[in-house]
Design a protein around this motif. Structure first.
Motif, short mmCIF file in Angstrom:
data_model
loop_
_atom_site.label_atom_id
_atom_site.label_comp_id
_atom_site.label_asym_id
_atom_site.label_seq_id
_atom_site.Cartn_x
_atom_site.Cartn_y
_atom_site.Cartn_z
N ILE A 121 0.84 -1.21 0.00
CA ILE A 121 0.00 0.00 0.00
C ILE A 121 0.86 1.25 0.00
CG2 ILE A 121 -1.49 1.37 1.48
CD1 ILE A 121 -3.10 -0.56 0.11
N GLN A 122 1.81 1.28 0.90
CA GLN A 122 2.64 2.47 1.05
C GLN A 122 3.35 2.83 -0.26
OE1 GLN A 122 6.50 3.12 3.67
NE2 GLN A 122 4.67 3.03 4.91
N ARG A 149 0.89 4.03 -2.81
CA ARG A 149 0.50 5.40 -2.49
C ARG A 149 1.57 6.39 -2.97
NH1 ARG A 149 -3.93 4.29 -1.50
NH2 ARG A 149 -5.13 4.39 0.45
N ASP A 150 2.82 6.06 -2.72
CA ASP A 150 3.89 6.95 -3.15
C ASP A 150 3.90 7.11 -4.67
OD1 ASP A 150 4.67 7.34 -0.57
OD2 ASP A 150 6.36 5.94 -0.63
N GLU A 208 1.35 6.79 -6.57
CA GLU A 208 0.18 7.59 -6.91
C GLU A 208 0.44 9.07 -6.62
OE1 GLU A 208 -3.17 6.58 -4.58
OE2 GLU A 208 -4.58 7.74 -5.81
N ARG A 209 1.00 9.31 -5.46
CA ARG A 209 1.30 10.68 -5.06
C ARG A 209 2.21 11.36 -6.08
NH1 ARG A 209 5.81 12.45 -1.90
NH2 ARG A 209 6.41 10.26 -1.88
N ARG A 264 -5.05 4.93 -9.31
CA ARG A 264 -5.81 3.97 -8.52
C ARG A 264 -7.28 4.12 -8.88
NH1 ARG A 264 -8.39 4.55 -3.46
NH2 ARG A 264 -8.41 2.70 -2.20
N TYR A 276 -4.74 -0.84 -10.09
CA TYR A 276 -3.66 0.13 -10.24
C TYR A 276 -3.07 0.02 -11.64
CZ TYR A 276 -3.83 0.57 -5.17
OH TYR A 276 -4.23 0.79 -3.88
N PHE A 304 -1.92 15.94 -5.21
CA PHE A 304 -2.27 14.86 -4.29
C PHE A 304 -2.56 15.40 -2.89
CE2 PHE A 304 -1.37 11.22 -1.52
CZ PHE A 304 -2.07 10.22 -2.18
N THR A 336 -6.41 15.61 -0.39
CA THR A 336 -6.55 14.90 0.89
C THR A 336 -6.42 15.82 2.07
OG1 THR A 336 -4.19 14.44 0.99
CG2 THR A 336 -5.61 12.77 -0.04
#
Lengths: 138, 138
Positions: free
Chosen positions: A74-75, A78-79, A81-82, A88, A100, B134, B138
């Motif tokens: 996940i982490q 997320r990175d 994606e960020r 996602r 993804y 991003f 959020t």
DNA sequence: CCGTATCCGGATGGATACTG
DNA sequence: CAGTATCCATCCGGATACGG
């Protein structure tokens, strides 16, 4: 295993480095450092490789990289994606499924990354030999 | 959504990844992981860049990368030496002087590395933008 | 199925002081 | 100048348990 063909590009790096110097080379503001640490971390490259073939669901990625914990998966996702390298998509099914995929930016990384991976595969034998030699001398 | 310009190289990585799978993908025996972690660590790339222009003495490297401790500089240089990417020559002067330089193997890494650095420079603006976006969401 | 929260050991890496 | 030794804070990442 001489590979002088590759060293034609090398002056570039020395010049760029000199430029970074002039800019102060503050590691916390250096985009190169930022990106390369991303590449070097434990999972990013594997996950990018897993997504190189097309979109994948969370579980599929996990099955393809069995020895990663959900937490790290996940982490890392997320990175990615960020940083705009992956997207996602949530499908409101039940149970929910999440897919993804690499963005164009993410796919543009595949070229340089593949080059580096190819280098690693070509030269890991030489590196292993060097290590053995080194251990023998000490 | 297809981005065929850059994705021409991309099938490679997906295929290689599939091969790694078949080999068991044991991270501790995966040469690719081994090499990439090297690239991603905090100092290796900078030092390789500093040596790209030619041999340099210990102090010269340290002056060129001011924010590295001697401890980390030595350690990273040792790793490069161990892996056959750099060599260390001692001149028995007084005080002693030591010169480091890239081996042919080390220079062969400059090509792929430069490609990656170029990617980072081209795209760090896009990455920054993605991060800002991003955070906003959020 | 997908994700979050919490805990915790070990590796990473900086600061400092000391040698030849 | 080049390197070593020691101490210590931080962070990475695994294990586990829980929630939607």
């Amino acid at each position: 295993m001489r590979d002088d063909a590759d060293s034609r590009n090398s002056p570039d790096l020395a010049e760029r480095f000199a430029d970074w110097q002039d800019l102060g080379l503050d590691p916390h503001r250096c985009p190169v450092r930022d990106v390369l640490s991303h590449v070097g971390d434990k999972w990013t490259t594997l996950i990018v490789a897993a997504l190189a073939g097309g979109p994948r669901r969370f579980g599929a990625i996990h099955r393809v990289i069995p020895d990663i914990s959900k937490r790290m998966l996940i982490q890392t996702l997320r990175d990615l994606e960020r940083d705009g390298l992956a997207t996602r998509r949530v499908f409101p099914t039940s149970p929910p499924s999440v897919e993804y995929s690499l963005t164009p930016l993410g796919r543009s990384l595949l070229g340089p990354l593949t080059a580096l991976v190819a280098w690693a595969e070509r030269n890991h034998a030489a590196i292993d030999a060097a290590r053995t030699r080194f251990r023998a001398e000490t």
